[in-house]
Design a protein around this motif. Structure first.
Motif, short mmCIF file in Angstrom:
data_model
loop_
_atom_site.label_atom_id
_atom_site.label_comp_id
_atom_site.label_asym_id
_atom_site.label_seq_id
_atom_site.Cartn_x
_atom_site.Cartn_y
_atom_site.Cartn_z
N UNK A 277 0.71 -1.28 -0.08
CA UNK A 277 0.10 -0.15 -0.15
C UNK A 277 0.77 1.01 -0.11
N UNK A 278 2.02 1.02 0.84
CA UNK A 278 2.78 2.35 0.48
C UNK A 278 3.54 2.50 -0.72
N UNK A 279 3.79 1.55 -1.23
CA UNK A 279 4.13 1.73 -2.78
C UNK A 279 3.09 2.19 -3.59
N UNK A 280 1.93 1.70 -3.47
CA UNK A 280 1.04 2.25 -4.42
C UNK A 280 0.63 3.83 -4.05
N UNK A 281 0.86 4.18 -2.95
CA UNK A 281 0.63 5.63 -2.61
C UNK A 281 1.74 6.49 -2.58
N UNK A 282 3.00 5.79 -3.06
CA UNK A 282 4.18 6.54 -2.93
C UNK A 282 4.55 7.11 -1.48
N UNK A 283 4.54 6.32 -0.57
CA UNK A 283 4.61 6.67 0.74
C UNK A 283 5.88 5.91 1.36
N UNK A 284 6.61 6.20 2.19
CA UNK A 284 7.49 5.44 3.03
C UNK A 284 6.98 4.16 3.52
N UNK A 285 7.66 3.32 3.53
CA UNK A 285 7.01 1.82 4.09
C UNK A 285 6.95 2.16 5.78
N UNK A 286 5.90 2.02 6.35
CA UNK A 286 5.54 2.20 7.73
C UNK A 286 6.60 1.58 8.57
N UNK A 287 7.25 2.35 9.63
CA UNK A 287 8.24 1.77 10.49
C UNK A 287 7.76 0.72 11.52
N UNK A 288 7.94 -0.20 11.77
CA UNK A 288 7.52 -1.17 12.93
C UNK A 288 8.76 -1.99 13.42
N UNK A 289 8.55 -2.39 14.99
CA UNK A 289 9.65 -3.21 15.25
C UNK A 289 9.05 -4.79 15.24
N UNK A 290 9.73 -5.60 14.73
CA UNK A 290 9.48 -6.83 14.18
C UNK A 290 9.81 -7.84 15.30
N UNK A 291 9.05 -8.36 15.81
CA UNK A 291 9.96 -9.60 16.43
C UNK A 291 10.17 -10.64 15.65
N UNK A 292 10.86 -11.82 16.06
CA UNK A 292 11.21 -12.52 15.25
C UNK A 292 9.88 -13.58 14.73
N UNK A 293 9.91 -13.89 13.42
CA UNK A 293 8.91 -14.54 12.82
C UNK A 293 8.41 -16.00 13.73
N UNK A 294 9.59 -16.59 14.02
CA UNK A 294 9.54 -17.96 14.85
C UNK A 294 9.92 -17.62 16.32
N UNK A 295 9.03 -18.11 17.40
CA UNK A 295 9.25 -17.94 18.44
C UNK A 295 8.69 -19.20 19.60
N UNK A 296 9.58 -19.60 20.53
CA UNK A 296 9.33 -20.85 21.18
C UNK A 296 8.41 -20.40 22.45
#
Length: 339
Positions: A307-326
């Motif tokens: 959606x950011x690419x569609x609108x010509x906006x910067x990608x929203x910043x977010x703090x991502x947790x690891x995809x896999x977590x025990x």
């Protein structure tokens, strides 16, 4: 009765209820930003009260925008990543877009050609591909071409690759069980055709050797609960195995059932860990220790990027947790002292 009862609410009615101009409401709907927080609150409250939804057809005629996004899957798609798709759809709908899932047959180059045709057809504003396509990388929308983004975490058969196939958490599983005193292990593996299964098998073997532990075999599985059940039922009655690392939750659930049928308490006699953190495992007795795979976050991040690419906006910043977590639950505990 309100003056909008029985009719589709209009942007003018939203503006009137929010005590702003209709240009302000239009600006809010275009996500142009710059509005005061109180103004945003009033507009959102009015939209919610009226049940207003943008008229995408009219907007398309005015702006040459369709309000539609496409998600591309390789065909035949026998195993749909439903959790990823559902989360991506929520993000798209909240941003005012409709999405359609398109399954494209053929090899990577053929699918890339079909994707380009779709991107230049004027039918959609953006395309999200779950698998990598030759010659196509993330790119913003242009007047003649829709935006494109790729998740890149699936192969041509929708098997997980990339971060989805990251098996480093297997080392964390074995290390945790070793800290609890376990020394004798069994691995119930997934089908070798799956990159994720091969990676989990490899990390299991490496960490067992590194820690000086004992593996009593790697059972070739097929992701089914029956396979996990058979693996534990086949262990000798005097087996020293006290920990089972299964490549998914159904096989782990089968292993737990087999242990209980043999009179082996879980985790008193046998600790079991799965993978995928399925809901059934969380509510089982005992609840299943497993690896959370945050496919919802994966879908949200990918759709926000598109959606950011569609609108010509910067990608929203977010703090991502690891995809896999025990996540540790009742199915794991200290190693027993076997007589």
């Amino acid at each position: 009765m309100s003056d909008h009862a029985g009719r589709r609410p209009t942007i003018v009615q939203v503006a009137r209820l929010a005590h702003v101009s209709h240009q302000t409401v239009s600006r809010y709907l275009r996500h142009n930003g710059g509005l005061k927080p109180e103004t945003v609150r009033r507009v959102e409250a009015a939209i919610e009260e009226l049940g207003y939804r943008p008229n995408l057809v009219a907007r398309s005629m005015r702006t040459r925008r369709t309000g539609r996004l496409a998600v591309l899957l390789p065909a035949p798609a026998l195993l749909l990543p439903t959790r990823l798709l559902s989360a991506a759809a929520v993000v798209a709908h909240d941003a005012g877009f409709l999405i359609e899932v398109v399954s494209i047959e053929g090899g990577p180059r053929e699918r890339a050609g079909r994707a380009l045709e779709l991107m230049t057809s004027g039918q959609v504003e953006g395309v999200l591909s779950l698998s990598s396509l030759p010659g196509l990388t993330d790119q913003p929308a242009t007047p003649s071409r829709a935006a494109f983004a790729v998740v890149g975490e699936y192969d041509d058969e929708l098997h997980g690759i990339g971060e989805l196939a990251d098996a480093s958490v297997v080392a964390e599983i074995v290390e945790h069980l070793a800290d609890l005193g376990h020394r004798h292990f069994l691995h119930v593996a997934g089908p070798d055709a799956w990159p994720s299964a091969r990676a989990r098998r490899q990390v299991y073997a490496e960490v067992i050797e590194r820690l000086g532990l004992v593996s009593h075999g790697v059972v070739d599985g097929d992701w089914s609960a029956e396979c996990g059940y058979a693996a534990v039922r086949a262990l000798p009655g005097t087996s020293p195995v006290t920990a089972v690392v299964a490549a998914n939750d159904p096989m782990a659930t089968g292993a737990v059932r087999a242990a209980l049928d043999r009179g082996w308490g879980v985790p008193e006699r046998l600790s079991v860990v799965g993978w995928d953190d399925l809901e059934l495992g969380r509510f089982a007795t005992p609840s299943l220790s497993s690896v959370v795979v945050d496919r919802e976050e994966q879908g949200r991040v990918a759709m926000e990027r598109l959606i950011a690419l569609v609108r010509g906006e910067p990608e929203p910043e977010r703090t991502r947790l690891p995809l896999n977590r025990l996540v540790l639950r009742e199915s794991t505990g200290p190693a027993p002292v076997l007589g």
